[in-house]
Write an enzyme that holds these catalytic residues in place. Structure first.
Site, PDB file in Angstrom:
ATOM      1  CG  PHE A   1      -1.983   0.990   1.240  1.00  0.00           C
ATOM      2  CD1 PHE A   1      -3.156   0.752   0.548  1.00  0.00           C
ATOM      3  CD2 PHE A   1      -1.847   2.187   1.927  1.00  0.00           C
ATOM      4  CE1 PHE A   1      -4.177   1.690   0.540  1.00  0.00           C
ATOM      5  CE2 PHE A   1      -2.865   3.126   1.920  1.00  0.00           C
ATOM      6  CZ  PHE A   1      -4.034   2.877   1.231  1.00  0.00           C
TER       7      PHE A   1
ATOM      8  CG  ASP B   1      -0.357  -2.411   7.206  1.00  0.00           C
ATOM      9  OD1 ASP B   1      -1.455  -2.696   7.717  1.00  0.00           O
ATOM     10  OD2 ASP B   1      -0.118  -1.307   6.682  1.00  0.00           O
TER      11      ASP B   1
ATOM     12  CE1 TYR C   1      -9.514   3.529   6.962  1.00  0.00           C
ATOM     13  CE2 TYR C   1      -8.409   4.603   8.799  1.00  0.00           C
ATOM     14  CZ  TYR C   1      -8.426   4.202   7.482  1.00  0.00           C
ATOM     15  OH  TYR C   1      -7.347   4.480   6.673  1.00  0.00           O
ATOM     16  CE  LYS C   2      -8.059   0.262   5.168  1.00  0.00           C
ATOM     17  NZ  LYS C   2      -6.612   0.202   4.992  1.00  0.00           N
TER      18      LYS C   2
ATOM     19  NE  ARG D   1     -10.347  -2.404  -2.477  1.00  0.00           N
ATOM     20  CZ  ARG D   1      -9.696  -1.749  -1.512  1.00  0.00           C
ATOM     21  NH1 ARG D   1      -8.537  -2.176  -1.073  1.00  0.00           N
ATOM     22  NH2 ARG D   1     -10.201  -0.642  -1.007  1.00  0.00           N
TER      23      ARG D   1
HETATM   24  C1  PLP Z   1      -5.961   1.324   4.724  1.00  0.00           C
HETATM   25  C2  PLP Z   1      -4.492   1.109   4.816  1.00  0.00           C
HETATM   26  C3  PLP Z   1      -3.682   2.054   5.445  1.00  0.00           C
HETATM   27  C4  PLP Z   1      -4.294   3.327   5.955  1.00  0.00           C
HETATM   28  O1  PLP Z   1      -3.415   4.179   6.582  1.00  0.00           O
HETATM   29  P1  PLP Z   1      -3.976   5.517   7.235  1.00  0.00           P
HETATM   30  O2  PLP Z   1      -2.835   6.060   7.971  1.00  0.00           O
HETATM   31  O3  PLP Z   1      -5.154   5.153   8.075  1.00  0.00           O
HETATM   32  O4  PLP Z   1      -4.436   6.408   6.134  1.00  0.00           O
HETATM   33  C5  PLP Z   1      -2.332   1.766   5.561  1.00  0.00           C
HETATM   34  N1  PLP Z   1      -1.808   0.621   5.074  1.00  0.00           N
HETATM   35  C6  PLP Z   1      -2.580  -0.305   4.439  1.00  0.00           C
HETATM   36  C7  PLP Z   1      -1.961  -1.565   3.935  1.00  0.00           C
HETATM   37  C8  PLP Z   1      -3.935  -0.074   4.296  1.00  0.00           C
HETATM   38  O5  PLP Z   1      -4.690  -0.963   3.662  1.00  0.00           O
END
Ligand code: PLP
Length: 411
Positions: free
Chosen positions: A125, A196, A221-222, A370
């Site tokens: 990501f 992560d 938040y996911k 997705r």
């Molecule tokens: C959603 C997501 C993030 C989000 O990071 P934020 O700091 O909350 O914006 C980070 N890494 C991965 C792999 C994600 O899927």
């Protein structure tokens, strides 16, 4: 052929079906984007109202003691720990995933000071890569990128690696890394590992302790449904607690924050990973949201998640074979998270046409549609109706309209 009635029957037999009632979704909505922003637990508005009106409005600053605000991160951490195979004292909740990654990478770099390479994957990501780039610059490290496959990562692990940073479930394809195997290989060559769990926590079984993971971060938040921008969590294995030092040495991570002394002295254990005053409204939202998981066995949740995704793929095979869709996710549910990604050159417009029909998935560059299947509130019949809707959109070229073809700011 799978019929709609077959799916209704699966819902009737589903042991997790009752959990859907713990969420509030718009009438008629099929929500397949819980992997980006979880749905709202039904009891949240009343709880947030109480936090704002009673604890803040009436309690004012007294609520730090009277409502126990100061203890909130610890309480939430215990709830998160159960979902990721960690001890409660190895987790804390604070800041965003990006910020926690920054702390985790810096901590790992300091724990392994003689090595100079961060190993990560090309399809990680973006924020993970950007944060790693910032850390590399600050610590004088080099980043080595490899293809996002277990084989490529395993082959690249050698005794030059300081730390490996990987996302357990790939955000684009949903492919799962073998956490225990990669962690063991990293340790064999003297590297640390940072996982992560943004697309894992609350969606797939994770056992950080069993895999002997060093550090991990994840998203509130996911799949944890804490609400937009809810705080994130960070995990550090107990064996590193004595030595670990994180760079954001704020007062909430101090051993005695209310003595207001001159010098920073890190708190014991995971409190050290705190920085400043937590966003309490958001924190308490996450705290309440996690109660939805009370009584949920993560193994049962995983079984349903795999079944929903398998059903989706089967229906895509049955109903969409003539429309040039590809499957970007693994077919084998054992190595796939709680999402299925399709590819199509009109992917963006097709997703927009689905959203117009009340079915929300999302689009990721360059051509990925997705669909996240959150087992706590997605039904088998929703899966059926989604594939049926895609078939209708394709047969009538419904996607081919100006309002669906123009890209919005957030895809
Ligand atoms: C959603 C997501 C993030 C989000 O990071 P934020 O700091 O909350 O914006 C980070 N890494 C991965 C792999 C994600 O899927």
């Amino acid at each position: 052929m799978v019929t709609r009635q077959d799916c209704i029957t699966l819902d009737e037999r589903d042991g997790l079906a009752e959990y859907r009632h713990k969420f509030t979704l718009p009438e008629g909505e099929i929500y397949l984007d819980g992997n980006s922003l979880g749905a709202m637990p039904s009891h949240l508005p009343a709880r947030i109202q109480e936090v704002v009106v009673k604890e803040w409005g009436n309690g004012l600053i007294r609520s730090w003691n009277d409502a126990g605000w100061i203890h909130v991160p610890k309480r939430i951490s215990a709830k998160v720990a159960r979902l990721i195979g960690a001890n409660a004292d190895e987790v804390t909740v604070a800041d965003s995933t990006s910020v926690n990654l920054y702390k985790a990478l810096a901590t790992a770099a300091r724990l392994n000071p003689d090595r100079k390479v961060i190993l990560t994957e090309l399809d990680n990501f973006p924020t993970d890569l950007y944060i790693a780039q910032g850390i590399a610059e600050l610590f004088g490290l080099e980043i080595r990128y490899v293809e996002s496959t277990p084989e490529a990562v395993l082959a690249a692990l050698d005794d030059s690696i300081c730390l490996t940073m990987l996302t357990h479930v790939n955000y684009r394809t949903g492919a799962i890394y073998p956490m225990a195997e990669i962690t063991a290989k990293a340790h064999q060559v003297g590297a640390l590992i940072v996982w992560d769990l943004a697309h894992s926590a609350g969606a797939v079984e994770v056992d950080l302790n069993a895999a002997e993971v060093d550090l991990a971060v994840g998203c509130g938040y996911k799949y944890l449904n804490g609400g937009p921008g809810a705080p994130s969590f960070i995990y550090v294995a107990k064996r590193h607690h004595q030595q670990m030092r994180q760079p954001l040495s704020g007062w909430h991570g101090h051993a005695k924050p209310f003595e207001f002394v001159l010098d920073y002295q890190p708190a014991d254990g995971m409190d050290r990973m705190q920085c400043g005053t937590p966003p309490l409204i958001s924190m308490l939202g996450l705290d309440a949201a996690l109660d939805v998981f009370d009584g949920v066995d993560m193994h049962d949740l995983r079984i349903k998640s795999m079944a929903l995704c398998d059903l989706f793929i089967k229906l895509v095979d049955e109903k969409l074979s003539e429309y040039d869709f590809g499957l970007a996710s693994p077919r084998d549910s054992a190595v796939r998270g709680s999402q299925v990604s399709l590819t199509h050159k009109q992917g963006y417009a097709i997703v927009q046409a689905l959203i117009a029909r009340g079915i929300t998935g999302d689009f990721r560059m360059p051509n990925i549609l997705r669909f996240g299947f959150t087992p706590l509130y997605v039904r088998y019949v929703d899966v059926y109706d989604t594939v049926q809707a895609i078939a209708e959109i394709m047969v009538k070229d419904e996607w081919n309209q100006a309002q669906f073809l123009t890209k919005k700011a957030v895809t």
